[in-house]
Design a protein around this motif. Structure first.
Motif, PDB file in Angstrom:
ATOM      1  N   VAL A  58      -2.747  -0.058  -9.338  1.00  0.00           N
ATOM      2  CA  VAL A  58      -2.915  -1.427  -8.812  1.00  0.00           C
ATOM      3  C   VAL A  58      -3.284  -1.383  -7.337  1.00  0.00           C
ATOM      4  O   VAL A  58      -4.197  -2.090  -6.890  1.00  0.00           O
ATOM      5  N   GLU A  59      -2.599  -0.560  -6.571  1.00  0.00           N
ATOM      6  CA  GLU A  59      -2.878  -0.485  -5.137  1.00  0.00           C
ATOM      7  C   GLU A  59      -4.275   0.063  -4.859  1.00  0.00           C
ATOM      8  O   GLU A  59      -4.951  -0.407  -3.947  1.00  0.00           O
ATOM      9  N   GLU A  60      -4.713   1.021  -5.663  1.00  0.00           N
ATOM     10  CA  GLU A  60      -6.067   1.566  -5.483  1.00  0.00           C
ATOM     11  C   GLU A  60      -7.147   0.558  -5.858  1.00  0.00           C
ATOM     12  O   GLU A  60      -8.288   0.688  -5.425  1.00  0.00           O
ATOM     13  N   SER A  61      -6.778  -0.457  -6.634  1.00  0.00           N
ATOM     14  CA  SER A  61      -7.751  -1.493  -6.978  1.00  0.00           C
ATOM     15  C   SER A  61      -7.787  -2.605  -5.924  1.00  0.00           C
ATOM     16  O   SER A  61      -8.529  -3.566  -6.054  1.00  0.00           O
ATOM     17  N   GLY A  62      -6.953  -2.471  -4.882  1.00  0.00           N
ATOM     18  CA  GLY A  62      -7.047  -3.387  -3.745  1.00  0.00           C
ATOM     19  C   GLY A  62      -5.935  -4.406  -3.600  1.00  0.00           C
ATOM     20  O   GLY A  62      -6.061  -5.346  -2.809  1.00  0.00           O
ATOM     21  N   TYR A  63      -4.847  -4.259  -4.327  1.00  0.00           N
ATOM     22  CA  TYR A  63      -3.763  -5.243  -4.284  1.00  0.00           C
ATOM     23  C   TYR A  63      -2.448  -4.579  -3.872  1.00  0.00           C
ATOM     24  O   TYR A  63      -2.281  -3.376  -4.025  1.00  0.00           O
ATOM     25  N   ASP A  64      -1.540  -5.375  -3.364  1.00  0.00           N
ATOM     26  CA  ASP A  64      -0.234  -4.868  -2.940  1.00  0.00           C
ATOM     27  C   ASP A  64       0.808  -5.115  -4.012  1.00  0.00           C
ATOM     28  O   ASP A  64       0.875  -6.210  -4.572  1.00  0.00           O
ATOM     29  N   VAL A  65       1.622  -4.103  -4.282  1.00  0.00           N
ATOM     30  CA  VAL A  65       2.704  -4.231  -5.243  1.00  0.00           C
ATOM     31  C   VAL A  65       3.998  -4.432  -4.463  1.00  0.00           C
ATOM     32  O   VAL A  65       4.307  -3.666  -3.550  1.00  0.00           O
TER      33      VAL A  65
END
Length: 67
Positions: A58-65
């Motif tokens: 998820v983070e590599e796709s540009g979003y913060d977890v």
């Protein structure tokens, strides 16, 4: 096992699609349901996948977890 990740930064249906595809790319993750309204992703996590791999995808796709 069902996992839930709180995700920040999603603003449209395209974001939902991006997160869904990112999680689907991790072997062992299935039954993916990403909710823009709840700002979360719920999915089944099975071996060999780990929660850390899901967060990384998820983070590599540009979003913060956030959880």
């Amino acid at each position: 096992m069902t996992e839930t990740l709180k995700i920040e930064g999603m603003g449209c249906g395209g974001c939902v699609s991006t997160v869904t595809k990112a999680l689907a790319g991790v072997p062992g993750i299935s039954d993916i349901n990403v909710s823009l309204e709840k700002a979360e992703a719920r999915f089944a996590l099975n071996a060999p996948a780990t929660r850390e791999q899901a967060v990384k995808a998820v983070e590599e796709s540009g979003y913060d977890v956030k959880g």
